[in-house]
Motif scaffolding. Structure first.
Motif: not given
Length: 362
Positions: A135-139, A269-270, A312, A330, A333, A337-338
């Motif tokens: 997932r791009s949001t946690i890369k 936040y994640s 992930t 959605e 999500a 936030k990261a």
């Protein structure tokens, strides 16, 4: 070992699992396991994996080693188990020499500390075929995400009405004496205070210490481990607190008081737990192969079923029931936030000291 149900699926509660937020800790020890890995083909020798012991290590064997052995039958995996602080201390001590680990498992903010100390390899994602599904949001450039969740309000459905939609509920005087605080989640609590102050989108959370300290007026109950906080919520000793959705799911399905969880309207936040390759790793190719197997879709689904953390990767095959229970909609999500890992890493030790002095000791 206690088993819990997520729908029709079992979740294993890990005893000494993840970072200080889970109350983890053990004496480091090494055990050898035969395995292989995905990714770079033809690996021989061994890959030393610095990780947590107990159920987490067992799940690695069940879900990662099985993917490894298919393509890398000649790569031997050596698990060096212990707590996250011990791994970080060893890596710092070995910085100028040969390293012990080929892969290390840590939490995201701990990885940032290692990045700041110039101890991690910048990853070549082209060496991990499964990484295309991350997932791009946690890369991240320096570590792969393995499992993730996010901070939520966990609450008693019968006693907290209406259902909360804001972090502000934690400071609501009608719940005085019924708020539970896990002593290792100071970052989550500071974020909640900043969100209450409208500063959740900035990197000046410490400006909200005055708001956070007001939580002492609620006469909160303090708990040393996630398990203790969960039991208090299940028995009704407390009626609300902060934890990760993964934990909230485990406790809810375990029985006791009816528990719900919510991503507040101010956002959250994640929290990510992953793997990285030290700069002085003896077998970095073996490390890449192992981490590629950590991202295998079947293994990711296996971890989700047993632990309650969301995958992930975007191709993990989860049942609709499980996905609805542990993952995020959605709308949710969009509110997650990261975290600014550099900001947290720079301030975390100071926050911990202040949290212990100004809140936990009161």
């Amino acid at each position: 070992m206690r088993k819990f149900k997520v729908g029709s699926l079992s979740i294993l509660i890990t005893g000494a699992l993840l970072l200080s937020a889970c109350g983890a800790g053990s004496t480091e020890k090494t055990s050898k396991e035969n395995g292989g890995s995905n990714g770079t083909s033809g690996n021989t020798g061994q890959a030393v994996i610095g990780t947590w012991g107990g159920d987490y290590q067992q799940l690695l064997k069940e879900n990662v080693d099985s993917a490894l052995v298919k393509d890398q039958p000649n790569l031997k995996v050596v698990y060096a188990t212990g707590d996250e602080t011990s791994r970080m201390t060893k890596m710092r001590a070995e910085k100028s020499g040969s390293g012990t680990y080929d892969v290390v498992h840590q939490a995201d903010y701990e990885f940032q500390e290692l990045i700041n100390d110039d101890l991690l390899t910048k990853l070549d994602y082209g060496k991990m075929a499964n990484a295309s599904h991350v997932r791009s949001t946690i890369k991240n450039d320096y570590f792969i995400p393995h499992i993730y969740s996010a901070s939520v309000i966990v609450y008693n459905k019968d006693k907290v009405k209406p259902a909360p939609d804001s972090w502000k509920v934690l400071w609501d005087q009608q719940y005085k004496g019924k708020v539970g605080i896990l002593n290792s989640l100071w970052t989550s609590w500071l974020y909640a205070a900043a969100a209450v102050d409208g500063k959740n989108n900035t990197s000046d959370w410490e400006d909200s210490w005055k708001t956070l300290v007001k939580i002492t007026n609620m006469e909160p109950k303090i708990y040393a481990t996630q398990e203790e906080l969960g039991q208090a919520l299940q028995t009704g000793e407390v009626t609300l607190g902060i934890s990760y959705r993964s934990r909230a799911v485990q406790w809810s399905q375990a029985g006791g008081e009816p528990l719900g969880n919510v991503v507040p309207k101010e956002g959250s936040y994640s929290v990510v737990f992953g793997a990285a390759i030290p700069k002085n790793a003896k077998n970095p190719d073996g490390g890449y192969a192992y981490m590629n197997a950590m991202l295998d879709q079947k293994g990711q689904a296996g971890f989700a079923e047993k632990m309650g953390y969301a995958p992930t990767v975007d191709n993990a095959d989860l049942s609709d029931e499980l996905k609805k229970t542990i993952d995020f909609t959605e709308d949710e999500a969009a509110r997650i936030k990261a975290p600014d890992l550099k900001y947290i890493a720079e301030n975390n030790a100071i926050w911990k000291e202040k949290f212990e002095k100004e809140i936990l000791s009161k």
